[in-house]
Design an enzyme around this catalytic site. Sequence first.
Site, short mmCIF file in Angstrom:
data_model
loop_
_atom_site.label_atom_id
_atom_site.label_comp_id
_atom_site.label_asym_id
_atom_site.label_seq_id
_atom_site.Cartn_x
_atom_site.Cartn_y
_atom_site.Cartn_z
N LYS A 219 4.91 5.16 40.18
CA LYS A 219 5.36 3.85 40.64
C LYS A 219 6.40 4.00 41.75
O LYS A 219 6.32 3.39 42.79
CB LYS A 219 5.93 3.09 39.44
N GLU A 225 9.54 15.30 38.27
CA GLU A 225 8.47 16.11 37.67
C GLU A 225 7.17 15.91 38.43
O GLU A 225 6.46 16.86 38.77
CB GLU A 225 8.26 15.71 36.20
N GLY A 280 6.12 0.54 33.78
CA GLY A 280 5.39 1.81 33.71
C GLY A 280 4.54 1.92 32.45
O GLY A 280 3.35 2.25 32.50
N ARG A 281 5.12 1.63 31.30
CA ARG A 281 4.39 1.83 30.03
C ARG A 281 3.39 0.70 29.75
O ARG A 281 2.74 0.71 28.73
CB ARG A 281 5.38 2.01 28.87
N GLU A 366 10.31 3.05 23.80
CA GLU A 366 11.00 2.82 25.07
C GLU A 366 11.28 1.32 25.26
O GLU A 366 12.19 0.93 25.97
CB GLU A 366 10.18 3.36 26.26
N HIS A 397 -3.97 16.33 5.30
CA HIS A 397 -3.79 17.73 4.90
C HIS A 397 -2.46 18.27 5.40
O HIS A 397 -2.28 19.49 5.47
CB HIS A 397 -4.96 18.57 5.43
N LYS A 520 18.55 12.14 33.22
CA LYS A 520 18.04 12.46 34.57
C LYS A 520 19.19 12.82 35.51
O LYS A 520 19.13 13.78 36.26
CB LYS A 520 17.32 11.24 35.17
C1 G6Q Z 1 7.82 3.50 31.60
C2 G6Q Z 1 8.89 4.25 32.20
C3 G6Q Z 1 8.55 5.69 32.56
C4 G6Q Z 1 7.83 5.86 33.88
C5 G6Q Z 1 7.90 7.33 34.29
C6 G6Q Z 1 7.17 7.61 35.56
O1 G6Q Z 1 7.89 2.34 31.29
O2 G6Q Z 1 9.44 3.55 33.24
O3 G6Q Z 1 7.80 6.33 31.55
O4 G6Q Z 1 6.53 5.40 33.80
O5 G6Q Z 1 9.22 7.71 34.38
O6 G6Q Z 1 7.71 6.88 36.60
P1 G6Q Z 1 6.99 6.79 37.99
O7 G6Q Z 1 5.67 6.13 37.80
O8 G6Q Z 1 7.89 6.02 38.89
O9 G6Q Z 1 6.78 8.22 38.45
#
Ligand code: G6Q
Length: 560
Positions: A219, A225, A280-281, A366, A397, A520
Site C-alpha cells: 500500500k 521488508e 491493509g488487513r 490488529e 492430535h 519499526k
Molecule cells: C494491515 C496493516 C499491515 C500492512 C503491512 C504492509 O492492516 O496495516 O499489516 O498491511 O504492514 O503494509 P504495506 O502494504 O504498506 O506494505
Amino acid sequence: MALAVQPYTNEMDDHDPLHRPVCRLLQAHQAEMASVHMRDLFVAEPERFERFSLQVGDILLDYSKNRITDESMHLLMQLAEEAEVPGWRERMFSGDKINHTENRAVLHVALRNRSNDPVVVDGEDVMPKVNAVIERMGAFAERVRSGQWRGYTGERITDVVNIGIGGSDLGPQMVVQALRPYRHPRLKLHFISNVDGAHVKETLESLNPETTLFIVSSKTFTTQETMTNAHYARDWFMAQSQAVKHVAKHFVAVSTNRDAVTQFGIDPDNMFEFWDWVGGRYSLWSAIGLSIVLAVGAERFSELLEGAHEMDNHFRHAPLAQNMPVILAMLGVWYNNFFGAESQAILPYDHYLRSLPAYLEQADMESNGKSVDREGHVVDYATGAIVWGATGINGQHAFYQMLHQGTKMIPADFIVSIEPPTELEGHHDILMANFLAQTEALMRGRTREETQLESGAVQVGQFIQHKVFDGNHPSNAILLQKLTPHALGMLVALYEHKIFVQGVIWNLNSYDQWGVELGKQLANRILPELHADVPVGSHDASTNALINHYRRMSHPRAGL
Ligand code: G6Q
C-alpha cells in the site's frame, strides 16, 4: 470467575458501552449461567438447534452449543442495540471517516459492492474507480493466463511471485490456497513476505527469471521488508536479463503510492491502484487480490466479491437477533467480558483453509487488540481476544487436550464444508465424523459415572478422574455447502463484520494499528548500530548487551 466489567455508577461515561445498565443485567445473568451445564440445557430444550442456528446463503451457523439461553441472547442483543451497532454499521457503509485517528473512511465493503449503488467519499462516488481497477486486473490476468503476456525472451509466464507482508500477503495467500481446486493449470503462485533472506532465496531458487512475474504488493511502497525483498528480486532478475527495459514485462505493482512505484522502476501502466480507505488487513478485495485473479481468473474473483457482498447485505439489513456477524460477535463478547475467556480458537476442518487462522489472527488482533477507546481513554475492560488455531483434525492430535480438560475457557469456531474438495469420500466422512464428535464431546463431556461404566469394574477408582470430561465448553459449528469462491467470500466477510461489531461494543477504532509502529522505529535505530565501531550503550542493559553480543559474534574476525 472474576468479571471484566466494573459495577455501574452514574458518573461513568455514557459512551463506555461496558458500563451500560444492561451490563449489570448480563453480569447477574452470567452468575446464574455459570453453574448451568449445556448438557442439561439440551435435555430441557430439545429444539435448541432450531432456536440457535441460522442459514445465510452458503453458510449454516449452529450456535446452540453455547452457554446461552433466550435471555442471554436477548440481553446481548440489547447491549448491541444500546452500543449503537446499527448506527455505526450505517456510518461504515456510507463512507463516514470512522477511522478517526487516520481521518479515513473504512470501505472494504465498496470494493465488493456488486449493486454499484454510489458510495461517496469526500464528495466523490468511488464506485467507478473501484470497477475500473477490477476490470484492469481481470484484463491483465487474462493476458497472463492465456499466454498472451510473454516474458522478455518470449516465454509464457509459469510462476507468479507476490512480494508483500501483513495485509499485503496474508489475505491473498489464504485465498489462493483456499481456492486451489480452481487454480490455473500452468501458473504457480508463490508468496514472499519474510525479510529473512531464506524466504526469498529459497523461493527464487527453483524459478526461471524468463517465466516469472513479480507482483510487488505494498500500500505504502515503503515497507522495509517488502522493498528489501523486491530489490533483491529485481537484482536476481537483472542478473540474467541484463537490461532494465525487461523489468516492465516481469514486475507489476499494487500500491497507493504512484511516485514510489515509478521510482522503483515499474512502469506506472503496470500499477494497480487502491486507496487509503482500504485498510491493509481488509484489502484482499482490492488490487491486493491481483494474485488471486491470476490464480483463479476474473470470474472466480468476481464470485468471491459477490459472496462477500451477500454477507454485507445480510449484515446491513438483517435484524440484530438474526444477524450472523452480530451473533458471532456478541457470543464473543459474552465469553470475553462476562466469563473472562481470553482466547478464541479457529478450527477449520479443511486442508485448504489451513491459513485461515493466521489470516484471522491479523484481522482480529490488529483490529481489536487495543487498550485505548475512541476518545483516548484507557479502558478498564477486556477487548479483543487472543485468536489462534490450526486445522482441527491436526489439532485433535495436538492441543485439543487443553480444550477438553484444561483450566481455561476457550470458545472455538469449527468450520467445515459439506462437499469434499476431492473424490475421496471416505476421507471426508472421517473428517466430518471427527468434526461432529469434537463439538459434541466439548459440549457434553463425560461424567464420572459414565466414565466408570465405560471403563469397567477393574478400572473403578483407578485414575478415573483423569478420564472424566467436564464438558460445557462452548463452540460454534460453521458449515459451508462447498468451499467455493462465493462461500469463501461470505465466510471472510462474516468474520470482518464480527470484528467490526466487537470493536463497536468495546468502543475501539478497529481500523488503525498504532501498536505496530514503535518496534519499526526502534528497528530503524538499531539497524546501523549492528555494525557500529564502538560498543553500543544507548539502550537498556539487556538490549545493549544483546546488540554488542551480536556485533562481536557476527563479525568475529573484524575484532569488534
Ligand atoms: C494491515 C496493516 C499491515 C500492512 C503491512 C504492509 O492492516 O496495516 O499489516 O498491511 O504492514 O503494509 P504495506 O502494504 O504498506 O506494505
